[in-house]
Design an enzyme around this catalytic site. Structure first.
Site, PDB file in Angstrom:
ATOM      1  N   SER A   1      46.858  30.620  43.857  1.00  0.00           N
ATOM      2  CA  SER A   1      46.590  31.453  45.037  1.00  0.00           C
ATOM      3  C   SER A   1      45.108  31.705  45.254  1.00  0.00           C
ATOM      4  CB  SER A   1      47.317  32.795  44.905  1.00  0.00           C
ATOM      5  OG  SER A   1      46.860  33.486  43.759  1.00  0.00           O
TER       6      SER A   1
ATOM      7  N   GLU B   1      49.907  26.894  52.296  1.00  0.00           N
ATOM      8  CA  GLU B   1      48.484  26.580  52.448  1.00  0.00           C
ATOM      9  C   GLU B   1      48.199  25.257  51.742  1.00  0.00           C
ATOM     10  OE1 GLU B   1      46.208  30.880  52.697  1.00  0.00           O
ATOM     11  OE2 GLU B   1      46.796  30.163  50.710  1.00  0.00           O
TER      12      GLU B   1
ATOM     13  N   HIS C   1      49.900  25.785  48.172  1.00  0.00           N
ATOM     14  CA  HIS C   1      50.169  27.183  47.853  1.00  0.00           C
ATOM     15  C   HIS C   1      51.345  27.722  48.662  1.00  0.00           C
ATOM     16  CE1 HIS C   1      48.903  31.653  48.105  1.00  0.00           C
ATOM     17  NE2 HIS C   1      49.670  31.452  47.054  1.00  0.00           N
TER      18      HIS C   1
ATOM     19  N   ASN D   1      44.947  35.351  51.037  1.00  0.00           N
ATOM     20  CA  ASN D   1      44.498  36.314  50.029  1.00  0.00           C
ATOM     21  C   ASN D   1      43.063  36.747  50.225  1.00  0.00           C
ATOM     22  OD1 ASN D   1      46.748  36.914  48.392  1.00  0.00           O
ATOM     23  ND2 ASN D   1      46.631  34.870  47.488  1.00  0.00           N
TER      24      ASN D   1
END
Length: 478
Positions: free
Chosen positions: A120, A153, A141, A191
């Site tokens: 991540s 992702e 991801h 994130n």
């Protein structure tokens, strides 16, 4: 690659098992490996139980369940993964573990095997740095739970080839997922851009602006986020959320806008990790409801109501007799009251049936009650917090917009992929770039400049692309 190539998944925890289920559900033979030899078998048993639950609820039939399970095979040796066309690593989030693992994979697997990591936040460039054919290494991801969440992702390191990215996007699409492309940068898209959603809530809690329940209600019910940020960190796990924040903070060389919360650190040190430990910001199970101002202001009604826009800020402004009711632009109610020599109540951005208010300390209670009553008469539930620049929703949204623009300017991802990632990855009501456009770049800039002026901190520094867009918007309007 053929459509039914073998997929290898390394790591059989929650994410690894979920990814294995996704691949098997799409007809791939899946090899599930874990350093703990019996863990893959336990993971497959967990998948069996979830599928049985879906059969019982009529979501799938028993034959479909058996077909998926037949695709899953636990393996005990890393060498068993040599025939995989795609390897997805979902092991421990430690760079040294991943680099060692990928070096082994590069020796075991043919040069055409795609090697991907579900990390991540760890650099794909760093993972691929010391292995042959680094062009085949990328990030893939998934979001938890992988069988349910649609976003993936697809992350490029410096050496990742465009063809590999295209192939991975095509695979994700065939699996019913929505891929977004991004460059390897701390936190990737979601994130990274999501950090202010948590950070501003922690700051409000630390500064004792309102109880946790009220902060969460403001973001959920006025901002229309699917869940309040503090409750969400309890569900994610305070240790997990804090670790991601620290990782992004350190990877950006201690950039102040990613500053971790000391209060959250205290929760982690105390073992108050949220729902999984029974206690975090809240106790679990339990209800986390705010105290609504249901009865305030019933006897204080305005005799004269004038609605207009402020001549300087262009923000909505309502006069309730002597009281000025102003949508926040990042200044405190007391600052506005002192400058205008009138009682002031500021209100927050609201997209739901809830409005957040803050009153100048110099107000008479009767003046503040008029503001409460005014919104109640419009069918709004009212939350009153301490006088706080930017209140709760506006300052959070402004920071999200600023972070998304910074990511866009630095080539992390396209505008469309950034907005898609934030809508699908964390279920925001709209993408932050679209939100900024709707609210107006000048208004977002003004909120951030006022916050920076109030705190004297780099944390609220507007990025240069926001300034450019605000200038362009001003030229267009003129």
């Amino acid at each position: 690659m053929s459509e039914l190539f073998t997929v290898a998944v390394i790591g059989s925890g929650t994410m690894g098992a979920g990814i294995a289920e996704v691949a098997a559900s799409n007809g791939h033979q899946v090899l599930l490996y874990d350093i703990a030899g019996d863990a893959p078998a336990r993971a497959i048993e967990g998948i069996r139980q979830r599928l049985a639950s879906r059969v019982a609820r009529g979501k799938i039939d028993a034959q479909r369940s058996e077909t998926i399970l037949a695709c899953l095979r636990p393996v005990t040796e890393l060498h068993d993964l040599a025939r995989a066309g795609l390897v997805i690593e979902a092991a421990s989030e430690r760079l040294e573990i991943k680099t060692a693992l990928f070096k082994q994979l590069a020796e075991i697997c043919p040069a055409e095997t795609l090697l991907t990591s579900n990390t991540s936040s760890i650099s794909i460039t760093a993972i691929a740095a010391d292995i042959p054919h680094p062009e085949r290494v990328a990030g893939l991801h998934f979001f938890n739970p992988a069988p349910v969440m649609t976003l993936v992702e697809v992350v490029s390191g410096l050496a990742t080839s465009a063809q590999v990215v295209d192939t991975l996007c095509a695979i994700a699409s065939r699996w019913g997922k929505q891929p977004v492309r991004c460059q390897s940068t701390p936190g990737f898209i979601v994130n990274r851009v999501a950090r202010p959603f948590y950070a501003e809530a922690w700051r409000a809690l630390e500064e004792q602006i309102a109880p946790a329940e009220t902060i969460d209600a403001a973001l959920r019910d006025a901002g229309r986020f699917p869940m309040g940020p503090l409750e969400l960190t309890d569900l994610i796990g305070q240790d997990v959320n804090f670790a991601v924040t620290c990782s992004v903070f350190n990877a950006f060389w201690q950039e102040r806008r990613f500053l971790p919360s000391l209060f959250q650190q205290e929760l982690v040190l105390a073992g108050r990790l949220g729902k999984k430990s029974g206690h975090g910001v809240y106790r679990w199970p339990g209800e986390h409801q705010p105290d609504w101002l249901a009865e305030k202001g019933t006897g204080a009604q305005a005799r004269q109501v004038i609605t207009a826009r402020d001549s300087v800020t262009k923000n909505p402004l309502t006069e309730l007799d002597e009281l000025l009711l102003i949508e926040t632009d990042g200044e405190t109610a007391q600052s506005l009251s002192a400058r205008r020599q009138r009682p002031v109540v500021v209100f927050d951005l609201s997209e739901g049936d809830t409005v957040v208010l803050a009153a100048a300390a110099s107000n008479q209670q009767a003046d503040t009650d008029k503001a409460v009553r005014y919104f109640q008469q419009q069918g709004k539930r009212v939350l009153q917090i301490a006088d706080y620049p930017g209140l709760l929703v506006w300052r959070t949204v402004a920071m999200l917009v600023n972070e998304a623009l910074d990511a866009l300017q630095k080539g992390v991802a396209s505008a469309a992929d950034i907005d898609t990632a934030m809508r699908l990855g964390v279920n925001y009501p709209r993408g932050p770039l679209r939100w900024g456009e709707m609210l107006g770049w000048q208004r977002v800039l003004r909120v951030l400049e006022n916050l920076q002026r109030y705190y004297g901190e780099e944390r609220y520094r507007p990025c240069s692309l926001l300034r450019q867009r605000a200038l362009t918007e001003g030229c267009y309007e003129s």
